[in-house]
Design an enzyme around this catalytic site. Sequence first.
Site, PDB file in Angstrom:
ATOM      1  N   HIS A   1       0.851  -1.205   0.000  1.00 20.04           N
ATOM      2  CA  HIS A   1       0.000   0.000   0.000  1.00 20.04           C
ATOM      3  C   HIS A   1       0.879   1.245   0.000  1.00 20.04           C
ATOM      4  O   HIS A   1       2.092   1.167   0.201  1.00 20.04           O
ATOM      5  CB  HIS A   1      -0.882   0.042   1.258  1.00 20.04           C
ATOM      6  CG  HIS A   1      -0.100   0.199   2.528  1.00 20.04           C
ATOM      7  ND1 HIS A   1       0.629  -0.817   3.101  1.00 20.04           N
ATOM      8  CD2 HIS A   1       0.100   1.281   3.330  1.00 20.04           C
ATOM      9  CE1 HIS A   1       1.226  -0.395   4.186  1.00 20.04           C
ATOM     10  NE2 HIS A   1       0.941   0.887   4.363  1.00 20.04           N
TER      11      HIS A   1
ATOM     12  N   ARG B   1       8.934  -8.401  15.105  1.00 18.10           N
ATOM     13  CA  ARG B   1       9.216  -7.021  14.699  1.00 18.10           C
ATOM     14  C   ARG B   1       8.233  -6.111  15.407  1.00 18.10           C
ATOM     15  O   ARG B   1       7.044  -6.428  15.518  1.00 18.10           O
ATOM     16  CB  ARG B   1       9.034  -6.889  13.182  1.00 18.10           C
ATOM     17  CG  ARG B   1       9.090  -5.446  12.670  1.00 18.10           C
ATOM     18  CD  ARG B   1       8.963  -5.424  11.146  1.00 18.10           C
ATOM     19  NE  ARG B   1       8.793  -4.078  10.626  1.00 18.10           N
ATOM     20  CZ  ARG B   1       9.786  -3.259  10.288  1.00 18.10           C
ATOM     21  NH1 ARG B   1      11.042  -3.643  10.448  1.00 18.10           N
ATOM     22  NH2 ARG B   1       9.544  -2.055   9.807  1.00 18.10           N
TER      23      ARG B   1
ATOM     24  N   ASP C   1       0.789   5.159   2.018  1.00 14.73           N
ATOM     25  CA  ASP C   1       0.096   5.786   3.150  1.00 14.73           C
ATOM     26  C   ASP C   1      -0.667   7.011   2.635  1.00 14.73           C
ATOM     27  O   ASP C   1      -0.117   7.804   1.864  1.00 14.73           O
ATOM     28  CB  ASP C   1       1.096   6.191   4.242  1.00 14.73           C
ATOM     29  CG  ASP C   1       1.733   4.969   4.905  1.00 14.73           C
ATOM     30  OD1 ASP C   1       1.195   3.851   4.730  1.00 14.73           O
ATOM     31  OD2 ASP C   1       2.772   5.130   5.578  1.00 14.73           O
TER      32      ASP C   1
ATOM     33  N   HIS D   1       4.758   0.277  -0.156  1.00 18.18           N
ATOM     34  CA  HIS D   1       5.575  -0.534   0.742  1.00 18.18           C
ATOM     35  C   HIS D   1       4.754  -1.671   1.334  1.00 18.18           C
ATOM     36  O   HIS D   1       3.527  -1.673   1.218  1.00 18.18           O
ATOM     37  CB  HIS D   1       6.174   0.358   1.852  1.00 18.18           C
ATOM     38  CG  HIS D   1       5.163   1.154   2.615  1.00 18.18           C
ATOM     39  ND1 HIS D   1       4.574   2.313   2.121  1.00 18.18           N
ATOM     40  CD2 HIS D   1       4.597   0.962   3.837  1.00 18.18           C
ATOM     41  CE1 HIS D   1       3.727   2.801   2.998  1.00 18.18           C
ATOM     42  NE2 HIS D   1       3.709   1.988   4.056  1.00 18.18           N
TER      43      HIS D   1
HETATM   44  C1  LIG Z   1      -7.508  -0.991   4.388  1.00 15.43           C
HETATM   45  C2  LIG Z   1      -7.325   0.156   4.972  1.00 15.43           C
HETATM   46  C3  LIG Z   1      -6.536   0.320   6.239  1.00 15.43           C
HETATM   47  C4  LIG Z   1      -6.194   1.772   6.236  1.00 15.43           C
HETATM   48  C5  LIG Z   1      -7.490   2.346   5.733  1.00 15.43           C
HETATM   49  C6  LIG Z   1      -7.740   1.489   4.490  1.00 15.43           C
HETATM   50  O1  LIG Z   1      -9.066   1.482   4.038  1.00 15.43           O
HETATM   51  C7  LIG Z   1      -6.788   1.993   3.386  1.00 15.43           C
HETATM   52  C8  LIG Z   1      -5.568   2.728   3.985  1.00 15.43           C
HETATM   53  C9  LIG Z   1      -5.017   2.025   5.248  1.00 15.43           C
HETATM   54  C10 LIG Z   1      -4.012   2.873   6.000  1.00 15.43           C
HETATM   55  C11 LIG Z   1      -2.544   2.650   5.579  1.00 15.43           C
HETATM   56  C12 LIG Z   1      -1.652   3.594   6.404  1.00 15.43           C
HETATM   57  C13 LIG Z   1      -2.009   3.596   7.888  1.00 15.43           C
HETATM   58  O2  LIG Z   1      -1.540   2.393   8.465  1.00 15.43           O
HETATM   59  C14 LIG Z   1      -3.533   3.712   8.104  1.00 15.43           C
HETATM   60  C15 LIG Z   1      -3.854   3.916   9.579  1.00 15.43           C
HETATM   61  C16 LIG Z   1      -4.084   4.779   7.239  1.00 15.43           C
HETATM   62  O3  LIG Z   1      -4.322   5.933   7.546  1.00 15.43           O
HETATM   63  O4  LIG Z   1      -4.373   4.279   5.994  1.00 15.43           O
HETATM   64  C17 LIG Z   1      -4.195   2.518   7.450  1.00 15.43           C
HETATM   65  C18 LIG Z   1      -5.729   2.402   7.579  1.00 15.43           C
HETATM   66  C19 LIG Z   1      -6.127   1.579   8.813  1.00 15.43           C
HETATM   67  O5  LIG Z   1      -5.448   0.604   9.147  1.00 15.43           O
HETATM   68  O6  LIG Z   1      -7.146   1.913   9.421  1.00 15.43           O
HETATM   69  O1  LIG Z   2       5.154  -1.947  10.324  1.00 12.98           O
HETATM   70  C1  LIG Z   2       5.812  -1.393   9.453  1.00 12.98           C
HETATM   71  O2  LIG Z   2       7.033  -1.442   9.413  1.00 12.98           O
HETATM   72  C2  LIG Z   2       5.099  -0.604   8.373  1.00 12.98           C
HETATM   73  C3  LIG Z   2       3.609  -0.639   8.546  1.00 12.98           C
HETATM   74  C4  LIG Z   2       2.864   0.258   7.627  1.00 12.98           C
HETATM   75  O3  LIG Z   2       3.237   0.435   6.504  1.00 12.98           O
HETATM   76  C5  LIG Z   2       1.655   0.920   8.117  1.00 12.98           C
HETATM   77  O4  LIG Z   2       1.254   0.686   9.272  1.00 12.98           O
HETATM   78  O5  LIG Z   2       1.076   1.730   7.344  1.00 12.98           O
HETATM   79 FE   LIG Z   3       2.231   2.103   5.572  1.00 10.81          FE
END
Ligand SMILES: C=C1C[C@]23C[C@@]1(O)CC[C@H]2[C@@]12CC[C@H](O)[C@@](C)(C(=O)O1)[C@H]2[C@@H]3C(=O)O
Ligand SMILES: O=C(O)CCC(=O)C(=O)O
Ligand SMILES: [Fe+2]
Length: 347
Positions: free
Chosen positions: A208, A275, A210, A265
Amino acid sequence: MVVPSPTSIMIRTKKINAVRIPTIDLSMERSKLSEFIAKACEEYGFFKVVNHSVPKEVISKLEDEGTEFFSKTSLEKRQASTTTPFGYGCKNIGPNGDMGDLEYLLLHTNPLSISERSKTISKDPIKFSCAVNDYTEAVKEVACEILELAAEGLWVPDKSSLSKFIRDVHSDSLLRINHYPPVKKGNDNWDPCQLQNSNKNTIGFGEHSDPQILTILRSNNVGGLQISTHHGLWIPVPPEPNELYVMVGDALQVLTNGRFVSVRHRVLTNEMKPRMSMMYFAAPPLNWWITPLSKMVTAHNPCLYKSFTWAQYKQAAYSLRLGDSRLDLFKVQKQEDSHLVHASSSP
Ligand SMILES: C=C1C[C@]23C[C@@]1(O)CC[C@H]2[C@@]12CC[C@H](O)[C@@](C)(C(=O)O1)[C@H]2[C@@H]3C(=O)O
Ligand SMILES: O=C(O)CCC(=O)C(=O)O
Ligand SMILES: [Fe+2]
C-alpha cells in the site's frame, strides 16, 4: 520486439540490485540538505534520516509500553478496541477485509483522545499517555523540519507551506504501533487473537501507500519492511533502531502536483524474531483543503489533481482495499482522455 540477450539481463539485474536507499544526515549544511531531501522525495518517496532530534529515551519508553501491551493476554488486549479504526486490532486491517500477520494499536495523536484511550490500554494510563505524547511531539518536530526543508528544496517561497498542514492543533495525525510475531512457514500455531488458525501467509502488512502527508517510521532491529521501486521491484529496508525512515504519503504527492511520489511498501514477517514498529502518520485537520501548491502548477506542469478535503480523501481510502490506488479517484482527466470518453459515449 527486442529480446534481451542473457548479458543484458545480467547487467540490468546488477543495476537494479544496486538501488541504495538515500540517507539524509540532518546535521548537514541546510542548502545541501534541502536539495537532497527534495531529490529523495522525487526519486523514491523514501529515505533514512540520521542525526535526528528524537531522544533515545523517548523512543525506548514508547517501545517498552508497546512490549508491555503486546505481552498481555488476548482478552486483555481486546479491552483496548472500542471505536474503529482506533484501539487494538489483530490481523484485520481496515474495514474491507484486508488481513495481515500482525497485531497493532492505532491511536489518534490528540492528547485528549490519548488520555481517554490509555485507560483501556494500560494499568498506568498516565505513564502510557506521557510515553505517547512525548514521542509524537518529538517526531512531529522532525516531520515539520523535513517538510520545511522539502519546501526549500522545491524553491517554494513560503517555507511553511507544507509544514503548516501538520503543525495545526487540529491535525488528524495518527500513531500506530505494529507487532509482528515470528511466523514459521507452514506453522499454524500463532494466533494472538485466538480466533483463527491459518498462518501460512508471510505477509505482515500488505502492499500500500500511506494516505497522509508524511510517515515517520521507527522499528526495532528486526527487518521485514520493503519498498517498491518504479520498476516494480521490492527492496528490503534494513532495520535501524537508532534511525528514522521517512515515507512520502499520497497527500504530499498531491500538494507537490506529482513531483514527490508516495512510496508503495509492505512488511513480510520474520521466521524467528518479532518485529515492532511505530509509525507517525502526519496529516492535516479534517476540514483542510488539499490542492497542488500554486508554485508547482505551470503551463508545462498542469494541475494533475482535483481539490479535496482531508476528510474526503480519508473517506475514499476507507471505502477501498489496502492496496488500491485512491489517488486515481482524484486525478484530473487529461484532455485526450476526455475526448475519448465523449467519443465513445456519443450514439
Ligand atoms: C484498508 C485500509 C486500512 C487503512 C485504511 C484502508 O481502508 C486503506 C488505507 C489504510 C491505511 C494505511 C496507512 C495507515 O496504516 C492507516 C492507519 C491509514 O491511515 O491508511 C491505514 C488504515 C487503517 O489501518 O485503518
Ligand atoms: O510496520 C511497518 O514497518 C510498516 C507498517 C505500515 O506500513 C503501516 O502501518 O502503514
Ligand atoms: Fe504504511
